[in-house]
Design a protein around this motif. Sequence first.
Motif, short mmCIF file in Angstrom:
data_model
loop_
_atom_site.label_atom_id
_atom_site.label_comp_id
_atom_site.label_asym_id
_atom_site.label_seq_id
_atom_site.Cartn_x
_atom_site.Cartn_y
_atom_site.Cartn_z
N LEU A 78 0.83 -1.22 0.00
CA LEU A 78 0.00 0.00 0.00
C LEU A 78 0.86 1.26 0.00
N ALA A 79 1.98 1.23 0.71
CA ALA A 79 2.86 2.39 0.74
C ALA A 79 3.42 2.69 -0.65
N GLU A 80 3.83 1.66 -1.37
CA GLU A 80 4.36 1.87 -2.73
C GLU A 80 3.25 2.24 -3.69
N ASN A 81 2.07 1.65 -3.52
CA ASN A 81 0.92 1.99 -4.36
C ASN A 81 0.53 3.45 -4.18
N GLN A 82 0.64 3.95 -2.96
CA GLN A 82 0.30 5.36 -2.70
C GLN A 82 1.22 6.30 -3.47
N LYS A 83 2.48 5.94 -3.62
CA LYS A 83 3.41 6.76 -4.42
C LYS A 83 2.90 6.88 -5.86
N ASP A 84 2.46 5.75 -6.41
CA ASP A 84 1.95 5.77 -7.79
C ASP A 84 0.68 6.61 -7.89
N ALA A 94 -1.83 0.34 -16.21
CA ALA A 94 -1.82 0.61 -14.76
C ALA A 94 -2.76 -0.31 -13.99
N ARG A 95 -2.44 -1.59 -13.98
CA ARG A 95 -3.27 -2.57 -13.27
C ARG A 95 -2.36 -3.48 -12.45
N PRO A 96 -2.07 -3.14 -11.20
CA PRO A 96 -1.19 -3.98 -10.38
C PRO A 96 -1.69 -5.41 -10.20
N ASN A 97 -3.01 -5.60 -10.22
CA ASN A 97 -3.54 -6.96 -10.06
C ASN A 97 -3.08 -7.88 -11.18
N VAL A 98 -2.87 -7.30 -12.39
CA VAL A 98 -2.40 -8.12 -13.51
C VAL A 98 -1.01 -8.69 -13.21
N HIS A 100 5.98 1.58 -8.99
CA HIS A 100 6.31 1.24 -7.61
C HIS A 100 5.47 0.06 -7.12
N SER A 101 4.20 0.05 -7.50
CA SER A 101 3.31 -1.05 -7.11
C SER A 101 3.79 -2.36 -7.71
N ASN A 102 4.11 -2.34 -8.99
CA ASN A 102 4.55 -3.56 -9.66
C ASN A 102 5.87 -4.08 -9.09
N LYS A 103 6.76 -3.16 -8.82
CA LYS A 103 8.09 -3.58 -8.33
C LYS A 103 7.97 -4.26 -6.97
N GLY A 158 12.21 -22.72 -3.88
CA GLY A 158 13.14 -23.43 -4.74
C GLY A 158 12.99 -23.16 -6.22
N PHE A 159 12.37 -22.05 -6.58
CA PHE A 159 12.21 -21.71 -8.00
C PHE A 159 13.49 -21.04 -8.52
N PRO A 160 13.81 -21.24 -9.81
CA PRO A 160 15.02 -20.63 -10.37
C PRO A 160 14.86 -19.12 -10.55
N LYS A 161 15.99 -18.41 -10.48
CA LYS A 161 15.99 -16.98 -10.76
C LYS A 161 15.49 -16.75 -12.19
N GLY A 162 14.72 -15.71 -12.36
CA GLY A 162 14.20 -15.40 -13.69
C GLY A 162 12.85 -15.99 -13.98
N SER A 163 12.29 -16.75 -13.03
CA SER A 163 10.95 -17.34 -13.25
C SER A 163 9.91 -16.25 -13.43
N VAL A 164 9.98 -15.22 -12.60
CA VAL A 164 9.10 -14.05 -12.71
C VAL A 164 9.99 -12.82 -12.62
N SER A 165 9.93 -11.96 -13.61
CA SER A 165 10.76 -10.75 -13.57
C SER A 165 9.99 -9.56 -14.12
N LEU A 166 10.40 -8.39 -13.69
CA LEU A 166 9.77 -7.14 -14.11
C LEU A 166 10.76 -6.31 -14.91
N VAL A 167 10.32 -5.80 -16.04
CA VAL A 167 11.13 -4.85 -16.81
C VAL A 167 11.07 -3.52 -16.07
N GLU A 168 12.19 -3.11 -15.51
CA GLU A 168 12.20 -1.92 -14.66
C GLU A 168 12.46 -0.63 -15.42
N ASP A 169 12.72 -0.73 -16.70
CA ASP A 169 12.82 0.44 -17.56
C ASP A 169 11.50 0.55 -18.33
#
Length: 415
Positions: free
Chosen positions: A45-51, A123-127, A152-155, A169-180
Motif C-alpha cells: 500500500l505504501a508503494e501503491n500510494q506513491k503511484d 496501470a493494473r497492479p492486479n495483472v 512502484h506497485s509492480n516492483k 526453490g524456484f530458479p531466478k528469472g521465473s518471474v521478472s519485471l522490466v524496470e525500464d
Amino acid sequence: MYDLKKQGQAAKQASFVLMAMSQEKKSKALLAVADSLENNADKILAENQKDLETLLKNPAKASFADRLKLTKDRIAQIADGVRKVELLPDPVGEVTGMEKRPNGLIIGKKRVPLGVIGIIYEARPNVTVDAAALCIKTSNACILRGGSEAFHSNKILVDIMNEALDGAGFPKGSVSLVEDTSRETAAEMMRLNEYIDVLIPRGGAGLIRAVVNTATVPVIETGTGNCHIYVEKSADITMAREITVNAKTSRPSVCNAAESLLVDEEIAKDALPAIAEGLKPFHVEIRGCEKTVKILPQAVLATEEDYYTEYNDFILSVKVVSGIDEAIRHINRCGTKHSESIVTKNYEASQKFLDEIDAAAVYVNASTRFTDGFEFGFGAEIGISTQKLHARGPLGLKELTSCKYIIYGNGQVRG
C-alpha cells in the motif's frame, strides 16, 4: 542502458527448469506467494500510494485511479485469486488422443508450457500477480512490463513474489519485471524472439495496436471492450434496466463494461426512460441517435465515432434499432469482438443472437461484466483474447500451454 537481453536469457534458462517442475512444488510456491502478499500488505500500500500521488497530479489520467488503487481488501482478493489458481487442475503433462497406427507406432499429444511469456500491460497492479500466478501454475517463465503509472506497485509485488518463489526453490528469472518503462525498451521486448516465446498485451486500444504493429514475437491479441447490451422487443424492461446499470456502472473503467445500448424501436418509448432512470444516480452521460434524443431530452446527439468508442467512463452510446437484424449488423460492425449481451424472452431471438454475433463471449439475459477469469472458473486471467487463433476469451491455464506429440515405437523405421 537497461539489459533486457540478460533478463531474457535468465527467463529462458528458468523456463527449462520449470518444464520439469512438479505440481507439488508449484502448489507450495503459489501458497507462499499468496501468504506473502497478505503479510506485506502495508508495504504494498505504501508503494501503491506513491503511484497514486503521481497519477493524480495529471487530471487527464485521473480516471485510471480506480484501476491503479490497491486496498487491503483488494490485496486480499488478489491473494485469494492466487490460492484459487493453486486449487485448479494443472494442465501441464496431460496426455490425450493416444492412438495406435497400423505400423505399430503409438502417437499422442502432451500438454506443455509455452516457455517464456512476455506481458505488456497498463496501470493494473492486479495483472502483475494474476499473470505471475498463471505462469507459475503452467510452468512458464514470465517477463512483466507494466505501465510507468504503476511502477512502484509492480516492483514491490514482484519483489515480494520472488522472495516467496526463492524460498520455494524456484530458479531466478521465473518471474521478472522490466524496470525500464521507456518506449524503446518496450519495443526491444517486442522483438526479443530469441528469448520470448509469446507476447500478450493487455490494455487500451493504443497499447494493443502498438504491440501488434511492432512485435516480431508471436502475439496473443487481447482486445478492447466496446461491449453492447441489446434490449430485444420481448425483453423484461426491469431486467434490461438492471443488466444495463450493472454492465455500465459497476466498474466503468474495465474492458467488460458496456459502452453501448441498443433498444428495439417497439419498446424504446418504455424501455429507454426506465433504463435512463436507473442510470441517473450514477450521472451517466447518454449519447444517442435522433430517436433516442426525442425520447430522452437529457441525451446528447451521438456522432458516428461514439458507436465505435470504448469510453472507460460514465458515458453510454445509445441507438434505437428496427429489430434484431439491425442490432446484429451494428454490433458486428462497431464492436470489438469482446462481450455482447441480448435481453429477451424470445428463445429464437436468443439463439439467433448467439449464432450470429462475432465475439469472444455472447450472453443471453446477463451482464457483460461476467467476462472474467474468476467468474469463468479459471481462478485468474491474463487478459481477454478477441482473436480466433489458439485462444479466445479469458486466457486461463490451458490457454497458456501448447502441445507436443509423443510417439512410442519398438524399432520402426520408415521405408
